[in-house]
Design an enzyme around this catalytic site. Structure first.
Site, PDB file in Angstrom:
ATOM      1  CB  SER A   1       6.318  -3.541  -6.301  1.00 22.62           C
ATOM      2  OG  SER A   1       5.675  -4.600  -5.657  1.00 22.62           O
TER       3      SER A   1
ATOM      4  CG  ASP B   1       7.090  -8.188  -3.986  1.00 21.93           C
ATOM      5  OD1 ASP B   1       7.510  -8.310  -2.825  1.00 21.93           O
ATOM      6  OD2 ASP B   1       6.363  -7.248  -4.351  1.00 21.93           O
TER       7      ASP B   1
ATOM      8  CG  ASP C   1       8.358  -3.903  -2.569  1.00 19.25           C
ATOM      9  OD1 ASP C   1       7.858  -4.963  -2.977  1.00 19.25           O
ATOM     10  OD2 ASP C   1       7.675  -2.907  -2.261  1.00 19.25           O
TER      11      ASP C   1
ATOM     12  CG  ASP D   1       5.172  -5.000  -0.834  1.00 18.37           C
ATOM     13  OD1 ASP D   1       5.399  -5.858  -1.713  1.00 18.37           O
ATOM     14  OD2 ASP D   1       4.662  -3.891  -1.094  1.00 18.37           O
TER      15      ASP D   1
END
Length: 447
Positions: free
Chosen positions: A103, A242, A244, A246
């Site tokens: 993340s 960010d 990833d 999400d």
């Protein structure tokens, strides 16, 4: 069953250090394969996506080896946002989806997140069962039943087209200039492509990953970079994702930052007006600002709070039958469109509101005045339990007594890093700073 390997969002750690070693990833893959192939039949499939970390190659190969060893067929998606993996798990009729990402963490970390066949993240119970399989003897497939692996070349295109379908037909952003910061992460290709294909003039940041620069001085954890570019280029909006993708943070045309609370406030208000907000409920975590709760109450809406972590937000949404939730950190969960937080799709929804209103972003990203809030993190060493120390407990109790009736205090351990997070809210900023400072001082003395 008590989990030891899994945290609040899958397995995470420093690459090439337990639990994020190739050896352990292979075992995790084999255990997950055994869990989802209990009937022993062939034809079971798993999709694997990843972000742009250097260690992603190692983890991807190890997981593939483990999964195929138990008879699972592996479909490799390549670099894609976490929500895209949730979407493709369901749309490709996979039994399991896996995202390799840490993340918003730096490149030295990595993680493994799991999605069930419905595209939602696995429950605590399912993760605990997989962990139990890891701890035992994993039954491998017979030679004739070993799984196959292949790369899906059009995975990005599938997600790009799906993201565009979340907007009303014919909705375009012609004449809108947008800065998008992809954090040198999973959305470095798809986010600019979607925005451009929808007609926006796109200024790109963080779209040149090298395996080591993910989240490095860019993305949603460093929104000032995007804010500066918005002002420099005269853009209408800044979007920061960010690693990833999400989560997102928005930047208005003045360079001001809007966090997840402000985005959720706008969406809840608009959806309620359109009679789309189910039961008039927004689900958010205990970290969300008190100002958000007051804003919703003033409109006859309700804030349902959960533990920190987007998976807990989603679980509560599913339990209550609600369709909007998220986190202050920028996870915006819209189950009408996605099974987890999706930074790109949330940005598209905001842009649709922006285009429809004809107003500048600054008038849409400040729905309420936040109550002063202070968050401090303290890292601790191995074997240390800060929250069990008598002097720390006493400081926390004293802080709560001082804030009683004026604000609130939240102390919690991070589920992904060896950190204790101390958060306070209070109209009296001086008191808030003093209370948090006193607690941190006691923690530092034993950390």
């Amino acid at each position: 069953m008590t989990k030891k390997l899994f945290g609040t969002d899958g397995v995470r750690g420093t690459a090439n250090t337990y639990p994020m070693t190739a050896e352990n990833a292979l075992r995790i893959g084999a255990a997950a394969g055994r869990y989802f192939r209990r009937d022993g039949s062939n034809g079971h499939r798993v999709v694997i996506g990843k972000d742009t970390r250097l260690s992603g190659y190692m983890i991807e190969n190890a997981l593939t080896a483990g999964l195929t060893s138990t008879g699972m067929n592996v479909l490799l998606l390549g670099p894609l946002p976490t929500p895209a993996v949730g979407f493709l798990t369901r749309s490709m009729r996979a039994d399991l989806g896996i995202m390799i990402s840490a993340s918003h963490n730096g490149h030295q970390d990595n993680g493994i997140k799991f999605f069930g066949p419905d595209g939602f993240k696995l429950s605590d119970d399912a993760e605990a069962e997989i962990e139990a399989i890891i701890a035992g003897d994993i039954a491998l497939a017979q030679p004739a039943n070993i799984g196959r692996a292949k790369r899906i070349e059009d995975a990005r295109g599938r997600y790009v087209e799906y993201a565009k379908t979340t907007l009303p037909k014919g909705k375009l952003f012609s004449g809108m200039k947008v800065v998008v910061d992809c954090a040198n992460g999973a959305a470095y290709s798809v986010a600019p492509q979607v925005l451009w294909e929808l007609g926006a003039e796109v200024v790109e940041i963080g779209v040149h990953p090298d395996g080591k620069n993910i989240n490095l001085d860019c993305g949603s954890t460093h929104p000032r970079v995007c804010a500066a570019k918005v002002l420099e280029t005269g853009a209408d909006l800044g979007i920061t994702l960010d690693g990833d993708a999400d989560r997102l943070i928005l930047i208005d045309e003045r360079g001001q930052i809007a966090d997840g609370d402000q985005i959720m406030a706008l969406f809840a208000d608009r959806w309620a007006q359109e009679q789309r907000l189910l039961d008039g409920v927004l689900v958010a975590t205990v970290m969300s600002n008190l100002g958000l709760e007051r804003f919703l109450e003033g409109r006859g809406l309700r804030l349902e709070r959960t533990s920190v972590g987007d998976r807990y937000v989603v679980e509560r949404m599913r339990q209550g039958g609600w369709n909007l939730g998220g986190e202050q950190s920028g996870h915006i969960v819209m189950t009408d469109y996605a099974t987890t937080g999706d930074g790109l799709i949330a940005a598209l929804q905001f842009m649709a509101f922006l285009a429809e209103s004809g107003k500048p972003a600054s008038l849409l990203t400040r729905s309420f005045e936040p109550v002063p809030q202070l968050l401090r993190n303290l890292r601790y060493g191995p074997g240390v339990d800060l929250l069990a120390e008598a002097k720390v407990v006493a400081a926390i109790d004293a802080g709560r007594d001082r804030l009683a009736g004026q604000g609130r205090l939240l102390i919690r351990k991070s589920g992904t890093e060896p950190l204790v997070r101390v958060m306070a809210e209070c109209e009296d900023e001086g008191l808030m700073v003093q209370v948090v400072g006193d607690i941190i001082t006691e923690m530092e003395s034993v950390a």
